[in-house]
Design a protein around this motif. Sequence first.
Motif, PDB file in Angstrom:
ATOM      1  N   ARG A   6     -32.426  23.654 -29.971  1.00 55.60           N
ATOM      2  CA  ARG A   6     -31.374  24.210 -29.136  1.00 55.60           C
ATOM      3  C   ARG A   6     -31.386  23.541 -27.764  1.00 55.60           C
ATOM      4  O   ARG A   6     -32.428  23.232 -27.208  1.00 55.60           O
ATOM      5  N   LEU A   7     -30.201  23.329 -27.241  1.00 58.01           N
ATOM      6  CA  LEU A   7     -30.070  22.793 -25.893  1.00 58.01           C
ATOM      7  C   LEU A   7     -30.178  23.940 -24.897  1.00 58.01           C
ATOM      8  O   LEU A   7     -29.527  24.966 -25.049  1.00 58.01           O
ATOM      9  N   ARG A   8     -31.007  23.742 -23.905  1.00 58.70           N
ATOM     10  CA  ARG A   8     -31.157  24.726 -22.845  1.00 58.70           C
ATOM     11  C   ARG A   8     -30.491  24.176 -21.589  1.00 58.70           C
ATOM     12  O   ARG A   8     -30.220  22.986 -21.494  1.00 58.70           O
ATOM     13  N   THR A   9     -30.251  25.027 -20.629  1.00 57.01           N
ATOM     14  CA  THR A   9     -29.561  24.635 -19.407  1.00 57.01           C
ATOM     15  C   THR A   9     -30.508  24.710 -18.225  1.00 57.01           C
ATOM     16  O   THR A   9     -31.233  25.692 -18.058  1.00 57.01           O
ATOM     17  N   LEU A  10     -30.487  23.664 -17.401  1.00 54.11           N
ATOM     18  CA  LEU A  10     -31.252  23.625 -16.157  1.00 54.11           C
ATOM     19  C   LEU A  10     -30.253  23.374 -15.028  1.00 54.11           C
ATOM     20  O   LEU A  10     -29.608  22.324 -14.988  1.00 54.11           O
ATOM     21  N   VAL A  11     -30.126  24.339 -14.127  1.00 56.61           N
ATOM     22  CA  VAL A  11     -29.228  24.207 -12.981  1.00 56.61           C
ATOM     23  C   VAL A  11     -30.065  23.756 -11.788  1.00 56.61           C
ATOM     24  O   VAL A  11     -30.935  24.483 -11.328  1.00 56.61           O
ATOM     25  N   VAL A  12     -29.782  22.534 -11.318  1.00 55.25           N
ATOM     26  CA  VAL A  12     -30.517  21.981 -10.186  1.00 55.25           C
ATOM     27  C   VAL A  12     -29.878  22.446  -8.878  1.00 55.25           C
ATOM     28  O   VAL A  12     -30.565  22.855  -7.958  1.00 55.25           O
ATOM     29  N   ASP A  13     -28.562  22.361  -8.787  1.00 52.46           N
ATOM     30  CA  ASP A  13     -27.804  22.901  -7.664  1.00 52.46           C
ATOM     31  C   ASP A  13     -26.386  23.178  -8.156  1.00 52.46           C
ATOM     32  O   ASP A  13     -26.105  23.014  -9.344  1.00 52.46           O
ATOM     33  N   ALA A  14     -25.501  23.563  -7.247  1.00 55.11           N
ATOM     34  CA  ALA A  14     -24.156  23.981  -7.656  1.00 55.11           C
ATOM     35  C   ALA A  14     -23.410  22.914  -8.458  1.00 55.11           C
ATOM     36  O   ALA A  14     -22.625  23.231  -9.328  1.00 55.11           O
ATOM     37  N   GLY A  15     -23.667  21.627  -8.196  1.00 60.44           N
ATOM     38  CA  GLY A  15     -22.940  20.579  -8.891  1.00 60.44           C
ATOM     39  C   GLY A  15     -23.754  19.798  -9.898  1.00 60.44           C
ATOM     40  O   GLY A  15     -23.256  18.846 -10.489  1.00 60.44           O
ATOM     41  N   THR A  16     -25.000  20.164 -10.083  1.00 65.81           N
ATOM     42  CA  THR A  16     -25.884  19.396 -10.961  1.00 65.81           C
ATOM     43  C   THR A  16     -26.489  20.295 -12.024  1.00 65.81           C
ATOM     44  O   THR A  16     -27.331  21.138 -11.727  1.00 65.81           O
ATOM     45  N   VAL A  17     -26.039  20.091 -13.256  1.00 64.89           N
ATOM     46  CA  VAL A  17     -26.525  20.885 -14.386  1.00 64.89           C
ATOM     47  C   VAL A  17     -26.947  19.924 -15.490  1.00 64.89           C
ATOM     48  O   VAL A  17     -26.222  18.999 -15.844  1.00 64.89           O
ATOM     49  N   TYR A  18     -28.139  20.142 -16.020  1.00 65.95           N
ATOM     50  CA  TYR A  18     -28.652  19.352 -17.144  1.00 65.95           C
ATOM     51  C   TYR A  18     -28.750  20.249 -18.364  1.00 65.95           C
ATOM     52  O   TYR A  18     -29.047  21.441 -18.257  1.00 65.95           O
ATOM     53  N   ARG A  19     -28.522  19.671 -19.523  1.00 60.40           N
ATOM     54  CA  ARG A  19     -28.828  20.309 -20.798  1.00 60.40           C
ATOM     55  C   ARG A  19     -30.074  19.581 -21.304  1.00 60.40           C
ATOM     56  O   ARG A  19     -30.179  18.358 -21.156  1.00 60.40           O
ATOM     57  N   TRP A  20     -31.011  20.298 -21.880  1.00 55.93           N
ATOM     58  CA  TRP A  20     -32.258  19.678 -22.296  1.00 55.93           C
ATOM     59  C   TRP A  20     -32.834  20.334 -23.544  1.00 55.93           C
ATOM     60  O   TRP A  20     -32.497  21.463 -23.879  1.00 55.93           O
ATOM     61  N   LYS A  21     -33.663  19.554 -24.231  1.00 57.22           N
ATOM     62  CA  LYS A  21     -34.370  20.066 -25.405  1.00 57.22           C
ATOM     63  C   LYS A  21     -35.678  19.294 -25.554  1.00 57.22           C
ATOM     64  O   LYS A  21     -35.854  18.203 -25.002  1.00 57.22           O
ATOM     65  N   VAL A  22     -36.573  19.868 -26.327  1.00 56.28           N
ATOM     66  CA  VAL A  22     -37.875  19.261 -26.625  1.00 56.28           C
ATOM     67  C   VAL A  22     -38.011  19.181 -28.132  1.00 56.28           C
ATOM     68  O   VAL A  22     -37.735  20.155 -28.833  1.00 56.28           O
ATOM     69  N   ARG A  23     -38.423  18.021 -28.609  1.00 57.78           N
ATOM     70  CA  ARG A  23     -38.655  17.849 -30.047  1.00 57.78           C
ATOM     71  C   ARG A  23     -40.036  17.242 -30.248  1.00 57.78           C
ATOM     72  O   ARG A  23     -40.480  16.421 -29.449  1.00 57.78           O
TER      73      ARG A  23
END
Length: 131
Positions: A6-23
């Motif tokens: 599953r992709l998780r969401t990491l919000v760094v600041d108001a304009g910077t959002v990453y989706r991430w996963k670990v395999r």
Amino acid sequence: MHSDHRLRTLVVDAGTVYRWKVRHRNRSGEPARTVLTLHRDGVRTRIVFEEGPGRVVTGGYWFQGLVGDADDNHLNLHRPGAVRAFVDETAHRRLLDRHADLDGWELLPAAAVRYAAAATPEAPPDCPRGP
């Protein structure tokens, strides 16, 4: 245990959002690998950890996502704070603007320092400062 897919969401600041996963992959006859994948604005960055001498990647039930080296640097890639440390370090090195596979072992010591610094509260101003 965490879901590897599953992709998780990491919000760094108001304009910077990453989706991430670990395999984690452990094929017979090959070194085990754990991969942290970051997605942002159509760019995919993979931070790859391959097992080897002095380098451990875990994929078992209790410690899935843990990477560590012989210098006692270790992080749990399922923790958002650890992912943020890798995002900050790769951004600092200007490695997030293109598709890339990065050697996680080169990033781990600096990311571990960033993680520890973020997790350490500042001392109050009236706190004694050592000798």
